[in-house]
Motif scaffolding. Structure first.
Motif, PDB file in Angstrom:
ATOM      1  N   PRO A 152     -20.620  20.335 -40.182  1.00 11.14           N
ATOM      2  CA  PRO A 152     -20.273  19.973 -38.056  1.00 11.14           C
ATOM      3  C   PRO A 152     -21.985  19.864 -37.743  1.00 11.14           C
ATOM      4  O   PRO A 152     -22.544  20.801 -38.863  1.00 11.14           O
ATOM      5  N   PRO A 153     -21.918  19.743 -36.582  1.00 10.72           N
ATOM      6  CA  PRO A 153     -23.494  19.751 -36.660  1.00 10.72           C
ATOM      7  C   PRO A 153     -23.815  21.265 -36.127  1.00 10.72           C
ATOM      8  O   PRO A 153     -22.638  21.768 -35.691  1.00 10.72           O
ATOM      9  N   GLY A 154     -25.055  21.660 -36.640  1.00  7.76           N
ATOM     10  CA  GLY A 154     -25.117  23.247 -36.066  1.00  7.76           C
ATOM     11  C   GLY A 154     -24.959  23.756 -36.884  1.00  7.76           C
ATOM     12  O   GLY A 154     -24.828  25.430 -36.533  1.00  7.76           O
ATOM     13  N   PHE A 155     -25.147  23.648 -38.493  1.00 11.04           N
ATOM     14  CA  PHE A 155     -25.308  24.733 -39.004  1.00 11.04           C
ATOM     15  C   PHE A 155     -26.411  24.731 -40.193  1.00 11.04           C
ATOM     16  O   PHE A 155     -26.296  23.435 -40.869  1.00 11.04           O
ATOM     17  N   GLU A 156     -26.757  25.753 -41.347  1.00  9.82           N
ATOM     18  CA  GLU A 156     -26.923  25.446 -42.462  1.00  9.82           C
ATOM     19  C   GLU A 156     -26.365  26.049 -43.395  1.00  9.82           C
ATOM     20  O   GLU A 156     -25.505  26.823 -43.261  1.00  9.82           O
ATOM     21  N   LEU A 252     -13.181  27.696 -37.641  1.00  6.87           N
ATOM     22  CA  LEU A 252     -12.951  27.987 -38.856  1.00  6.87           C
ATOM     23  C   LEU A 252     -14.703  27.688 -38.796  1.00  6.87           C
ATOM     24  O   LEU A 252     -14.798  27.897 -40.111  1.00  6.87           O
ATOM     25  N   THR A 253     -15.438  26.784 -39.051  1.00  5.45           N
ATOM     26  CA  THR A 253     -16.614  26.587 -39.615  1.00  5.45           C
ATOM     27  C   THR A 253     -16.883  27.640 -38.758  1.00  5.45           C
ATOM     28  O   THR A 253     -18.209  28.054 -39.554  1.00  5.45           O
ATOM     29  N   GLU A 255     -16.359  31.165 -38.925  1.00  2.80           N
ATOM     30  CA  GLU A 255     -16.285  31.691 -39.586  1.00  2.80           C
ATOM     31  C   GLU A 255     -16.581  31.470 -40.996  1.00  2.80           C
ATOM     32  O   GLU A 255     -16.768  32.460 -41.658  1.00  2.80           O
ATOM     33  N   LEU A 256     -16.581  30.393 -41.487  1.00  8.63           N
ATOM     34  CA  LEU A 256     -17.027  29.753 -42.713  1.00  8.63           C
ATOM     35  C   LEU A 256     -19.488  30.472 -42.087  1.00  8.63           C
ATOM     36  O   LEU A 256     -20.040  29.399 -42.494  1.00  8.63           O
ATOM     37  N   GLY A 257     -19.231  31.284 -42.532  1.00  8.12           N
ATOM     38  CA  GLY A 257     -20.756  31.609 -41.560  1.00  8.12           C
ATOM     39  C   GLY A 257     -21.661  30.281 -41.025  1.00  8.12           C
ATOM     40  O   GLY A 257     -22.910  30.454 -40.798  1.00  8.12           O
ATOM     41  N   GLY A 258     -21.116  30.237 -39.649  1.00  4.86           N
ATOM     42  CA  GLY A 258     -21.384  29.195 -38.573  1.00  4.86           C
ATOM     43  C   GLY A 258     -21.401  27.768 -39.451  1.00  4.86           C
ATOM     44  O   GLY A 258     -21.893  26.854 -39.164  1.00  4.86           O
ATOM     45  N   GLY A 259     -20.776  27.298 -40.717  1.00  5.24           N
ATOM     46  CA  GLY A 259     -20.883  26.288 -41.373  1.00  5.24           C
ATOM     47  C   GLY A 259     -21.775  26.167 -42.494  1.00  5.24           C
ATOM     48  O   GLY A 259     -21.534  24.945 -43.097  1.00  5.24           O
ATOM     49  N   ALA A 260     -21.921  27.385 -43.019  1.00  4.88           N
ATOM     50  CA  ALA A 260     -22.586  27.346 -44.442  1.00  4.88           C
ATOM     51  C   ALA A 260     -22.232  27.097 -44.825  1.00  4.88           C
ATOM     52  O   ALA A 260     -22.590  26.482 -46.266  1.00  4.88           O
ATOM     53  N   ALA A 297     -14.470  19.223 -25.794  1.00  2.98           N
ATOM     54  CA  ALA A 297     -16.177  19.629 -25.979  1.00  2.98           C
ATOM     55  C   ALA A 297     -16.270  21.464 -25.803  1.00  2.98           C
ATOM     56  O   ALA A 297     -16.572  21.524 -26.557  1.00  2.98           O
ATOM     57  N   LEU A 298     -14.640  22.201 -25.253  1.00  2.00           N
ATOM     58  CA  LEU A 298     -14.626  23.621 -25.687  1.00  2.00           C
ATOM     59  C   LEU A 298     -14.195  23.267 -27.047  1.00  2.00           C
ATOM     60  O   LEU A 298     -14.506  25.096 -27.827  1.00  2.00           O
ATOM     61  N   ILE A 299     -13.034  22.857 -27.193  1.00  3.83           N
ATOM     62  CA  ILE A 299     -12.510  22.632 -28.632  1.00  3.83           C
ATOM     63  C   ILE A 299     -13.493  22.064 -29.840  1.00  3.83           C
ATOM     64  O   ILE A 299     -13.167  22.981 -30.501  1.00  3.83           O
ATOM     65  N   CYS A 300     -14.390  22.051 -29.336  1.00  3.68           N
ATOM     66  CA  CYS A 300     -15.293  21.118 -30.370  1.00  3.68           C
ATOM     67  C   CYS A 300     -16.064  21.974 -30.550  1.00  3.68           C
ATOM     68  O   CYS A 300     -17.414  22.228 -31.420  1.00  3.68           O
ATOM     69  N   THR A 301     -16.309  23.996 -30.061  1.00  3.43           N
ATOM     70  CA  THR A 301     -17.212  24.649 -29.713  1.00  3.43           C
ATOM     71  C   THR A 301     -16.653  25.739 -30.383  1.00  3.43           C
ATOM     72  O   THR A 301     -15.653  26.018 -30.406  1.00  3.43           O
ATOM     73  N   GLY A 302     -17.506  26.571 -30.935  1.00  2.00           N
ATOM     74  CA  GLY A 302     -17.376  28.532 -31.554  1.00  2.00           C
ATOM     75  C   GLY A 302     -16.355  28.670 -30.278  1.00  2.00           C
ATOM     76  O   GLY A 302     -16.896  29.070 -29.309  1.00  2.00           O
ATOM     77  N   PRO A 303     -15.969  30.094 -30.790  1.00  2.00           N
ATOM     78  CA  PRO A 303     -15.210  30.638 -29.707  1.00  2.00           C
ATOM     79  C   PRO A 303     -15.950  31.859 -29.519  1.00  2.00           C
ATOM     80  O   PRO A 303     -16.218  32.418 -27.650  1.00  2.00           O
TER      81      PRO A 303
END
Length: 358
Positions: A152-156, A252-253, A255-260, A297-303
């Motif tokens: 997903p956008p934004g992660f390493e 979930l993203t 929690e998964l290390g920012g998507g990593a 947009a809020l649903i698509c961003t982290g907490p």
């Protein structure tokens, strides 16, 4: 006038009636007098011009930034890059509109805000391109480990996570979901829901747009969902939850290390596409939503993330954060509760075991 005269002679030679040619020649002076003004009036609707040196230098800086956005969108076919180029074009147009009608000193604050937004867009696009290159290299190096989807956008990328313990089978239609007993260091709860945004569609002509879907976690175990990706995402989704909890995919993203860790869990994009197909063909129950732009947009961003919007008419920016995101989830939860009170969500038939070592 010379060109019209030549056209008239040519028309006479081609046997065009003389009265038509003479009428056109008589109207030519009126056309030559009023046509430029009419064209200028129409051009104002689609063109902005700036003559002051300071204003031109400012627009050149914005144009250089926007050129980077356009080239990035052309080099990588991703929605966020195309959208950034569109927003940059609008910022450039608004700035030119201001500079055409106002002195730079009088609108300096607004111009600074627009340039700051443009710089932020460029920075976000640069990070997105870096992540895309990093994701491609990670997927290439782990291609033998199973099907991997884009981040997903934004992660390493990060190190491979430790496999999680197994859970009990998920419920079938007509059975009340049960909270699992603790396994190892963490408990698993199957009575949870996955909320995710997707490409909008219309169920039927004249109906509301559907852009967000909520399904029972057990629907991830459906055989028509890409596996073992769905099983592994279900395993992460049900870890340490409260009964009835709604978990956005973005949470979930986070929690998964920012998507990593997504490449080691599964192809979230393919799984959610399969889930939408299940919902549209009636193979599982779902709550289909048409969320407004900000709520989606809020649903698509982290907490802990924020969404910022620019109200050009009011010349102010608005920021939405965790509080507004929680309000959106609470509204979805109220809607869900009214449905579950009548009948439990049916996750589908022929579900696979909830966990297996991939």
């Amino acid at each position: 006038m010379a060109a019209i005269s030549l056209l008239a002679l040519y028309a006479l030679n081609r046997a065009v009636p003389a009265d038509l040619v003479l009428t056109a020649m008589l109207l030519a002076p009126l056309l030559a007098e009023y046509l430029p003004d009419w064209l200028d009036t129409r051009a104002v609707e689609h063109v902005r011009w700036v003559e002051d040196d300071a204003a031109c230098q400012y627009l050149q800086r914005l144009a250089g930034l926007h050129t980077y956005l356009v080239e990035a969108a052309a080099s990588c076919d991703r929605y966020e890059l195309r959208r950034s180029a569109e927003i940059g074009h609008q910022l450039l147009w608004d700035a030119a509109d201001l500079l055409q009608s106002e002195n730079t000193r009088r609108v300096s604050a607004r111009l600074i805000d627009q340039e700051r937004l443009m710089v932020q867009l460029v920075d976000q696009v640069a990070q997105a391109l870096d992540r895309t290159r990093a994701t491609s290299s990670v997927q290439a190096s782990h291609r033998s480990g199973g099907p991997l989807g884009p981040l997903p956008p934004g992660f390493e990328p990060a190190a491979h996570p430790t496999p999680q313990p197994a859970a009990e089978p998920s419920p079938r239609k007509g059975h009340q979901p049960m909270t699992q007993a603790p396994s190892g260091d963490s408990a698993r709860t199957t009575d949870v829901y996955l909320l995710f945004a997707h490409e909008p569609y219309y169920p039927a002509e004249g109906t509301q747009e559907i852009n967000t879907t909520l399904v029972a976690a057990a629907s991830l175990l459906h055989p028509q969902v890409q596996q073992p990706d769905g099983i592994q995402i279900h395993n992460r989704l049900t870890q340490g939850r409260e009964p009835g909890e709604i978990i956005p995919l973005a949470t979930l993203t986070h929690e998964l290390g920012g998507g990593a860790e997504w490449p080691y869990v599964g192809d979230w994009e393919k799984v959610t596409t399969d889930l939408v197909r299940l919902v549209r063909t009636g193979r599982c129950d779902a709550l289909s939503l048409g969320l407004p732009e900000i709520a989606r947009a809020l649903i698509c961003t982290g907490p802990n993330s924020h969404v910022r919007t620019l109200e050009t008419a009011a010349d102010q920016s608005l920021t939405y954060g965790p509080k507004e995101r929680a309000a959106v989830l609470a509204e979805v939860d109220r809607f869900l509760a009214s449905l579950v009170a009548e009948q439990d969500f049916w996750p589908g038939e022929g579900l696979l075991p909830p966990f297996q070592q991939a």
